[in-house]
Design a protein around this motif. Structure first.
Motif, PDB file in Angstrom:
ATOM      1  N   CYS A 118       0.831  -1.212   0.000  1.00 25.37           N
ATOM      2  CA  CYS A 118       0.000   0.000   0.000  1.00 25.37           C
ATOM      3  C   CYS A 118       0.863   1.258   0.000  1.00 25.37           C
ATOM      4  O   CYS A 118       0.801   2.099   0.914  1.00 25.37           O
ATOM      5  N   GLY A 119       1.675   1.421  -1.040  1.00 22.39           N
ATOM      6  CA  GLY A 119       2.628   2.523  -1.088  1.00 22.39           C
ATOM      7  C   GLY A 119       2.004   3.895  -1.106  1.00 22.39           C
ATOM      8  O   GLY A 119       2.544   4.843  -0.514  1.00 22.39           O
ATOM      9  N   ASN A 120       0.873   4.058  -1.770  1.00 22.32           N
ATOM     10  CA  ASN A 120       0.243   5.384  -1.839  1.00 22.32           C
ATOM     11  C   ASN A 120      -0.382   5.773  -0.505  1.00 22.32           C
ATOM     12  O   ASN A 120      -0.307   6.937  -0.094  1.00 22.32           O
ATOM     13  N   LEU A 121      -0.967   4.809   0.183  1.00 18.53           N
ATOM     14  CA  LEU A 121      -1.510   5.087   1.519  1.00 18.53           C
ATOM     15  C   LEU A 121      -0.376   5.448   2.481  1.00 18.53           C
ATOM     16  O   LEU A 121      -0.484   6.402   3.259  1.00 18.53           O
ATOM     17  N   ILE A 122       0.723   4.721   2.422  1.00 21.53           N
ATOM     18  CA  ILE A 122       1.854   4.982   3.309  1.00 21.53           C
ATOM     19  C   ILE A 122       2.416   6.377   3.067  1.00 21.53           C
ATOM     20  O   ILE A 122       2.695   7.121   4.007  1.00 21.53           O
ATOM     21  N   ASP A 123       2.582   6.758   1.811  1.00 20.83           N
ATOM     22  CA  ASP A 123       3.066   8.105   1.483  1.00 20.83           C
ATOM     23  C   ASP A 123       2.158   9.180   2.063  1.00 20.83           C
ATOM     24  O   ASP A 123       2.618  10.203   2.567  1.00 20.83           O
ATOM     25  N   SER A 124       0.865   8.943   1.973  1.00 23.64           N
ATOM     26  CA  SER A 124      -0.105   9.909   2.477  1.00 23.64           C
ATOM     27  C   SER A 124       0.018  10.068   3.985  1.00 23.64           C
ATOM     28  O   SER A 124       0.008  11.188   4.513  1.00 23.64           O
ATOM     29  N   LEU A 125       0.152   8.956   4.702  1.00 23.19           N
ATOM     30  CA  LEU A 125       0.257   9.022   6.157  1.00 23.19           C
ATOM     31  C   LEU A 125       1.532   9.734   6.602  1.00 23.19           C
ATOM     32  O   LEU A 125       1.552  10.425   7.616  1.00 23.19           O
ATOM     33  N   ILE A 126       2.587   9.587   5.832  1.00 25.61           N
ATOM     34  CA  ILE A 126       3.857  10.218   6.180  1.00 25.61           C
ATOM     35  C   ILE A 126       3.822  11.718   5.908  1.00 25.61           C
ATOM     36  O   ILE A 126       4.321  12.520   6.709  1.00 25.61           O
TER      37      ILE A 126
END
Length: 552
Positions: free
Chosen positions: A495-503
């Motif tokens: 889930c790379g896009n979700l992880i980027d968003s959370l960061i």
């Protein structure tokens, strides 16, 4: 005659026994050895540019400059990063004819107190005085720095200007017309040094054009104490580790010292505090005893661990991001398709001009949430959000592929069959799902007509959802992670896009708009069930409460 050898952290002295033996056998040789030892130390202090001792991190920085046009130097406390950059700048100044170098600092105060003294310390001994001639001008004081915030080195007629990020922010034309670097370099062809750069890409993009004419290079220094900026994140993205070292304060864990940045075609160099024998490492190590691992990584090894803008300070990719392979804590991502142990939810955030965003998550009977999949996923569609200049912009994954409601229903079915998931409840953005179309239908009705039922997301304020999400990721970082001390929410590495968003999401309006979509879907999941979060439903309770299994 008793000879005392000065203790030095790099240049060893002979032992007392060796001194006695040599004094008895060859006093003259002992005296020559003493003179050489003391002279070498004295020279390193009086003229560090020519005779100083190079640290390991500086060697890596030099290797990066030899191979790439840009070097990002990330340093721990007292790692010698600024001194190393200053030495390389002065090396270029003293060896190359007729050049021009610009050095940037945060403001006039830090320029005078930090950057300019570092350059002055590396000034060759014979020029550490007021020098005025047709070919050069040097006038420095501790109080005011270099007169006119610049100097011209007499031997090579090379100019060095000191500017500030504040000056550039107020007037972005201050670099127009300049060419930085050297036309015919014999050594380092450095054109710019940016110390502790906290800005966006605007200045660096401008400098790249000023450096291109002379094919010169740029040094960027950054200390990630307060987290990394989106600009620095662009260098770190998908960085390839080229060299590692064991970290004493992290129980021998291997940590990077040199990386390659494919997104910027640049070198990333980490300067460790224990590599600088002049920096008081013993005190630093003592102060870091018992501190959280993330703090040790930042302060002792210069390793960025979180975004400076993060709304979720406890979110940590080493803890919260899992895969089928055990992480260093022995944790793996579970099989959430096991309906006896997990209840599966889907959350969808529609958009008119872009693809819908969605996630699938499982919750167990103790309230642990495992987010297994996202769509559009990064591996297939690329990045949802990309950092631009000076704000985030939508990436290729956001580009609409033209699915209608029926097409999305088929997509749900395909993904869920592939993962073996049986969805119990689907949550849709309450505002967008409730909008009526030209047929006076809303999305709740449109999906229901294809046998897919959605319930509306919570309408509470975003701030409440962020605070609740913070609870999901909270744990005590000062203690070992175990059954009693661990966060509640975990995300699959796919889930790379979700992880980027959370960061990176920081709710700054338009500047962060493209990050908001994936942040919203996890926020809707967190605020489901009246704000309590998704609920585990046993097979027995499902017999009476579940009516369609989210069918098609």
């Amino acid at each position: 005659m008793s000879l005392e050898f000065t203790d030095h952290p790099i240049l060893p002295s002979p032992s007392d026994e060796e001194i006695v033996l040599l004094g008895e056998s060859d006093p003259k040789l002992l005296e020559q050895l003493h003179q050489a030892h003391e002279g070498r130390i004295r020279a390193s202090i009086e003229d560090p540019l020519r005779y100083g001792f190079d640290l390991e991190g500086w060697v890596r920085m030099q290797e990066g400059l030899n191979e790439f046009n840009e070097v990002l130097a990330l340093g721990g406390n007292r790692s010698g990063k600024t001194t190393g950059c200053a030495k390389m700048v002065m090396d270029a100044v003293s060896k190359n004819e007729g050049g021009h170098i610009v050095c940037f600092s945060q403001n006039a105060d830090t320029s005078i107190k930090v950057q300019q003294p570092a350059i002055w310390e590396m000034m060759p001994k014979e020029f550490r005085k007021k020098t005025k001639s047709i070919d050069g001008y040097i006038n420095y004081s501790m109080q005011n720095g270099f007169t006119g915030s610049s100097f011209v080195f007499p031997d090579t007629k090379t100019r060095v200007d000191f500017k500030t990020y504040t000056q550039f922010s107020n007037n972005q034309t201050i670099l127009e017309g300049f060419e930085f670097g050297f036309k015919n370099p014999e050594g380092n062809n450095i054109g710019a040094w940016l110390d502790e750069y906290l800005g966006d890409a605007a200045l660096v993009n401008t400098l790249r054009f000023r450096l291109a004419t002379r094919d010169s290079k740029m040094l960027i220094g950054f200390t990630p104490i307060d987290g990394y900026t989106p600009f620095i994140a662009d260098y770190l993205k998908n960085a390839e580790t080229l060299q590692t070292k064991p970290a004493e304060l992290l129980r021998g864990q291997e940590v990077p010292v040199a990386q390659y940045s494919p997104s910027r075609d640049a070198a990333i160099v980490y300067l460790h505090s224990d590599e600088n024998p002049f920096g008081g490492y013993d005190r630093i190590a003592k102060d870091l005893q018992g501190r959280p691992e993330d703090e040790i990584k930042v302060r002792a090894y210069g390793l960025p661990v979180k975004s400076a803008n993060s709304l979720l300070p406890y979110f940590n990719t080493e803890v919260n991001v899992l895969s089928e392979e055990p992480n260093k804590y022995g944790m793996t991502f579970p099989d959430i398709s096991d309906t006896s142990k997990y209840t599966v939810y889907q959350v969808v955030d529609p958009a008119g001009a872009r693809n819908y965003t969605m996630i699938w998550a499982g919750v167990n009977d103790i309230g642990e949430v495992y987010i297994r999949s996202e769509w559009p996923d990064r591996a297939t569609y690329g990045e949802w959000a990309m950092f631009g200049d000076p704000k985030w912009k939508y990436g290729p994954a956001a580009k609409k592929i033209g699915l209608n409601v029926e097409g999305y229903c088929e997509l749900f079915k395909e993904i869920e069959e592939d993962l073996g998931l049986e969805v119990t409840e689907r949550i849709g953005d309450s505002r967008f799902f409730a909008r009526e179309n030209e047929n006076n239908d809303d999305l709740f009705t449109a999906f229901y007509d294809y046998g897919v039922s959605f319930i509306p997301s919570s309408g509470v304020m975003e701030e409440q959802g962020i605070a609740a999400l913070d609870d999901w990721f909270s744990y005590n970082p000062n203690m070992e992670i175990d059954e009693a001390n661990r966060p509640l929410c975990y995300i699959h590495s796919d889930c790379g896009n979700l992880i980027d968003s959370l960061i990176n999401y920081n709710s700054r309006g338009k500047a962060d708009e493209s990050l908001k979509d994936f942040f919203d879907v996890i926020r809707y999941l967190r605020m489901s069930n009246g704000g309590e979060g998704p609920d585990f439903m046993s097979q027995g309770s499902m017999l009476t409460t579940k009516n369609n299994k989210g069918g098609y």
